[in-house]
Design an enzyme around this catalytic site. Structure first.
Site, PDB file in Angstrom:
ATOM      1  N   SER A  90       0.791  -1.231   0.000  1.00 45.02           N
ATOM      2  CA  SER A  90       0.000   0.000   0.000  1.00 45.02           C
ATOM      3  C   SER A  90       0.820   1.276   0.000  1.00 45.02           C
ATOM      4  O   SER A  90       0.317   2.339  -0.343  1.00 45.02           O
ATOM      5  CB  SER A  90      -0.952  -0.002   1.196  1.00 45.02           C
ATOM      6  OG  SER A  90      -0.221  -0.135   2.387  1.00 45.02           O
ATOM      7  N   HIS A 103      -5.587  -4.384  -1.386  1.00 48.66           N
ATOM      8  CA  HIS A 103      -5.545  -3.308  -2.398  1.00 48.66           C
ATOM      9  C   HIS A 103      -5.633  -3.849  -3.821  1.00 48.66           C
ATOM     10  O   HIS A 103      -5.758  -3.073  -4.766  1.00 48.66           O
ATOM     11  CB  HIS A 103      -4.262  -2.475  -2.246  1.00 48.66           C
ATOM     12  CG  HIS A 103      -4.317  -1.525  -1.105  1.00 48.66           C
ATOM     13  ND1 HIS A 103      -4.920  -0.286  -1.185  1.00 48.66           N
ATOM     14  CD2 HIS A 103      -3.880  -1.649   0.168  1.00 48.66           C
ATOM     15  CE1 HIS A 103      -4.830   0.320  -0.017  1.00 48.66           C
ATOM     16  NE2 HIS A 103      -4.203  -0.487   0.828  1.00 48.66           N
ATOM     17  N   LYS A 146     -12.481  -1.519   0.533  1.00 49.21           N
ATOM     18  CA  LYS A 146     -11.690  -0.677  -0.380  1.00 49.21           C
ATOM     19  C   LYS A 146     -12.414  -0.679  -1.736  1.00 49.21           C
ATOM     20  O   LYS A 146     -13.459  -0.069  -1.847  1.00 49.21           O
ATOM     21  CB  LYS A 146     -10.242  -1.153  -0.447  1.00 49.21           C
ATOM     22  CG  LYS A 146      -9.532  -1.045   0.926  1.00 49.21           C
ATOM     23  CD  LYS A 146      -8.046  -1.252   0.827  1.00 49.21           C
ATOM     24  CE  LYS A 146      -7.383  -1.491   2.182  1.00 49.21           C
ATOM     25  NZ  LYS A 146      -7.390  -0.335   3.089  1.00 49.21           N
TER      26      LYS A 146
HETATM   27  C1  LIG Z   1      -2.818  -4.713   3.000  1.00 45.88           C
HETATM   28  C2  LIG Z   1      -3.909  -4.326   3.941  1.00 45.88           C
HETATM   29  N1  LIG Z   1      -4.454  -5.265   4.729  1.00 45.88           N
HETATM   30  C3  LIG Z   1      -5.445  -4.974   5.573  1.00 45.88           C
HETATM   31  C4  LIG Z   1      -5.940  -3.693   5.681  1.00 45.88           C
HETATM   32  C5  LIG Z   1      -7.063  -3.414   6.630  1.00 45.88           C
HETATM   33  O1  LIG Z   1      -8.280  -3.410   5.944  1.00 45.88           O
HETATM   34  P1  LIG Z   1      -9.629  -3.180   6.740  1.00 45.88           P
HETATM   35  O2  LIG Z   1      -9.880  -1.708   6.724  1.00 45.88           O
HETATM   36  O3  LIG Z   1     -10.695  -3.965   6.047  1.00 45.88           O
HETATM   37  O4  LIG Z   1      -9.371  -3.671   8.130  1.00 45.88           O
HETATM   38  C6  LIG Z   1      -5.415  -2.684   4.883  1.00 45.88           C
HETATM   39  C7  LIG Z   1      -5.944  -1.304   4.981  1.00 45.88           C
HETATM   40  O5  LIG Z   1      -5.281  -0.373   5.260  1.00 45.88           O
HETATM   41  C8  LIG Z   1      -4.353  -3.002   3.994  1.00 45.88           C
HETATM   42  O6  LIG Z   1      -3.804  -2.063   3.234  1.00 45.88           O
END
Ligand SMILES: Cc1ncc(COP(=O)(O)O)c(C=O)c1O
Length: 410
Positions: A197, A231, A261
């Site tokens: 990310s 992502h 997302k």
């Molecule tokens: C790679 C990754 N995993 C997990 C998450 C967490 O997602 P959620 O908002 O559904 O908890 C994010 C969000 O920032 C992320 O970028």
């Protein structure tokens, strides 16, 4: 009073965060949304900014589904039918037909046998680790994995002797880590983000899966690969199947991801074979002891998967990909540096903390919301303005932002 001493300690801690430059500023409050028209993409209103309209280039809503009428209608319909809250955890009759249907749709979407929904992807990663890790498990992780993975490994109780971290996307590092695993280990897990990310680059799935297969026979329970494609899902690949589709490697054993997302709803999930999903259902504390997403949110998720699976979704994904390519090229054409890639996360490398802060502020004054990533969030020298492109950005939006970047570049 003991709490007074606690307050003093907390104040000192917050002051330390401020001095090290990682204190988070107060959150901005979104007060309004203006839908897209032919020329201008959607805009947001912010508290304290009267009628000034802001272009969001820092949102995970890659396809614009969060405001899609079908998702809103699906959420309303299920809420009117069953209420806005599931009433209990899944085991205590908190499972509705919408949860069940969404799990079936997600399993199909990822070409897996089964899926389990969590409140969010963070909880999904914790739940998967809690279900699959035992004392004889060895975990290998990419150094740039999301915080939820690093935290999951710790919470699952993996000792320092039973884990290894390889340098970002370093296949040789992963190979060495696999070779160094003690023979007494019974179960090995390789866990990695699909799309990273902070950078918008992605994991070399073919090489990772190949290495996992090569070492599989050494351990009683083999080598299991887990990808967090939060992502990538619905944002990457012609049909939105994420990093698996982009790399052509579908042999990853477990997929964790988010509905919050590109799918535009809320919640997280894991998709895998029936046995892995059943042990998650039995052992994942973050699934067992926590209320699920509401029936309305689950139905919005169903609607999102349907849209992505249909012609409309393909068009949105094509537009997202075109927009991302256009903006990435535009950034390079004005002489700014970026990491090569094809994902809608576009890091504009500025390599200076003060410059990043000033540029983010200038862009804000011009009505553009972006994210500044400075030390210690990113290593010194990698200071970045992170842009996230959406399918609902118009060419005018992208040109406007590129022109503003050009103006403030020096
Ligand atoms: C790679 C990754 N995993 C997990 C998450 C967490 O997602 P959620 O908002 O559904 O908890 C994010 C969000 O920032 C992320 O970028």
């Amino acid at each position: 009073m003991p709490v007074d001493r606690l307050k003093d300690s907390i104040r000192a801690e917050i002051e330390k965060l401020r001095r090290t430059g990682i204190l988070k500023p107060p959150e901005r409050i979104i007060t309004g949304f203006i839908p897209t028209d032919e020329i201008e993409g959607s805009r947001f209103l912010l508290e304290g900014e009267r009628n000034r309209k802001f272009l969001r280039m820092n949102s995970n809503n890659y396809l614009g589904l969060a405001q899609h009428p079908k998702l809103i209608e699906a959420e309303r319909e299920a809420s009117e039918e069953l209420g806005v809250n599931p009433g209990a955890v899944r085991f205590i009759d908190g499972t509705t037909k919408y949860h069940k249907k969404l799990e079936e749709k997600l399993a199909n979407f990822h070409y897996k046998e089964s899926a389990k929904i969590f409140n969010c992807a963070y909880m999904a990663n914790l739940g998967v680790a809690l279900s699959l890790v035992n004392k004889m498990t060895y975990v290998i992780s990419d150094e740039l994995n999301h915080n939820s993975i690093a935290r999951a490994i710790r919470i699952a109780g993996v000792s320092s002797e039973n884990k290894a971290i390889y340098q970002h996307n370093d296949v040789d590092g992963l190979r060495r880590a696999l070779e160094n695993i003690p023979d007494k280990i019974e179960r090995t897990i390789i866990i990695f983000d699909g799309v990273f990310s902070m950078r918008g680059d992605y994991a070399p799935l073919k090489e990772i899966v190949k290495l996992a297969r090569e070492h599989d026979k050494r351990f009683k329970d083999g080598v299991t690969t887990i990808i967090d494609d939060s992502h990538g899902t619905a944002a990457f690949g012609v049909t939105g199947r994420g990093t698996l589709e982009v790399t052509g490697e579908y042999g990853v054993d477990v997929i964790t991801s988010t509905l919050g997302k590109a799918f535009g709803a809320e919640g997280g999930y894991a998709a895998a074979c029936k046995e892995i999903i059943e042990i998650i259902r039995q052992k994942a504390d973050t699934y067992i002891y926590s209320n699920p997403i509401s029936p309305g949110t689950a139905n919005a998720g169903i609607s999102a998967v349907d849209i992505v699976n249909g012609e409309e979704g393909k068009k949105m994904l094509a537009r997202l990909s075109e927009n991302s390519e256009y903006f990435r090229k535009g950034i390079r054409d004005i002489g700014l540096e970026t990491i090569p890639g094809i994902h809608p996360i576009i890091p504009v490398l500025i390599r200076d903390t003060n410059k990043v802060k000033n540029m983010v502020l200038e862009l804000y004054k011009m009505g553009i919301l972006v994210t500044g990533l400075t030390t210690p969030v990113v290593p010194s020298g990698d200071e970045t303005i992170r842009i996230q492109i959406s399918a609902v950005h118009t060419k005018d939006d992208l040109d406007y932002a590129l022109n503003k970047f050009k103006e403030i570049k020096e």
